[in-house]
Write a protein that holds these residues in place. Sequence first.
Motif, PDB file in Angstrom:
ATOM      1  N   THR A  67       0.808  -1.220   0.000  1.00  0.00           N
ATOM      2  CA  THR A  67       0.000   0.000   0.000  1.00  0.00           C
ATOM      3  C   THR A  67       0.841   1.269   0.000  1.00  0.00           C
ATOM      4  OG1 THR A  67      -0.105  -0.062   2.416  1.00  0.00           O
ATOM      5  CG2 THR A  67      -1.895  -1.146   1.214  1.00  0.00           C
ATOM      6  N   ASP A  99      -2.834   2.983   3.522  1.00  0.00           N
ATOM      7  CA  ASP A  99      -3.486   2.091   4.472  1.00  0.00           C
ATOM      8  C   ASP A  99      -2.667   1.849   5.743  1.00  0.00           C
ATOM      9  OD1 ASP A  99      -3.657  -1.216   5.050  1.00  0.00           O
ATOM     10  OD2 ASP A  99      -5.577  -0.149   4.980  1.00  0.00           O
ATOM     11  N   ARG A 137      -5.697   0.334  -5.010  1.00  0.00           N
ATOM     12  CA  ARG A 137      -6.639  -0.139  -3.996  1.00  0.00           C
ATOM     13  C   ARG A 137      -7.809  -0.796  -4.726  1.00  0.00           C
ATOM     14  NH1 ARG A 137      -8.625   3.004   1.352  1.00  0.00           N
ATOM     15  NH2 ARG A 137      -6.505   3.705   1.251  1.00  0.00           N
TER      16      ARG A 137
END
Length: 193
Positions: A67, A99, A137
């Motif tokens: 992430t 994240d 994502r």
Amino acid sequence: MFSSRRRLYARRAVLSAAMGLILAGTAAAPAHSESVRDQQWFLDAMKAEQMWRTSTGKGVTVAVIDTGVNSDHPDLVGRVLPGKDMATTERGDERTDYDGHGTRMAGFIAGTGTRAGGHGAFGLAPGAKVLPVRLPRVEKIDPAVADEVFARAMATAIRYATDQGAEVINTGFGRGPAAQPVRDSLLPGVKLT
């Protein structure tokens, strides 16, 4: 004799109970760790101190395909290289973690423990450099195409990491079985588990 033995047992029981109450009242508060290092049980389990005598990972590049990796994290300052951002719909770049997961993984790998005056988190290879590759994502994408988008992004990320000289690749994602045919076609001969 029977009653004297009974009195002896009774005195011992009362004495034991009294000592238990006294000790319970004077027991010290639970000990708190002095540093984050004290809480990193996995370093002991992996025998990190012994491992570091042989190598700290200096000169090794570890790709973290995740992430993103927060390059400003105090335990990672100076460890995070420029990488690749594939999460075009998220703010920032590969050195911005949307994240927190990628930064945690990078910390487990290359944390230097420098935060809080040397009381921060250590990684198993604190001398290694981290090559961040930030994936899109996919939970924000239509589920009908998410597996394919993920598989294509993962294939591109792995190729990028190897082209950049990463000797170790860490991936912290998983997708469903529908992605398997796409992964197989994009990465022939590479088994992703």
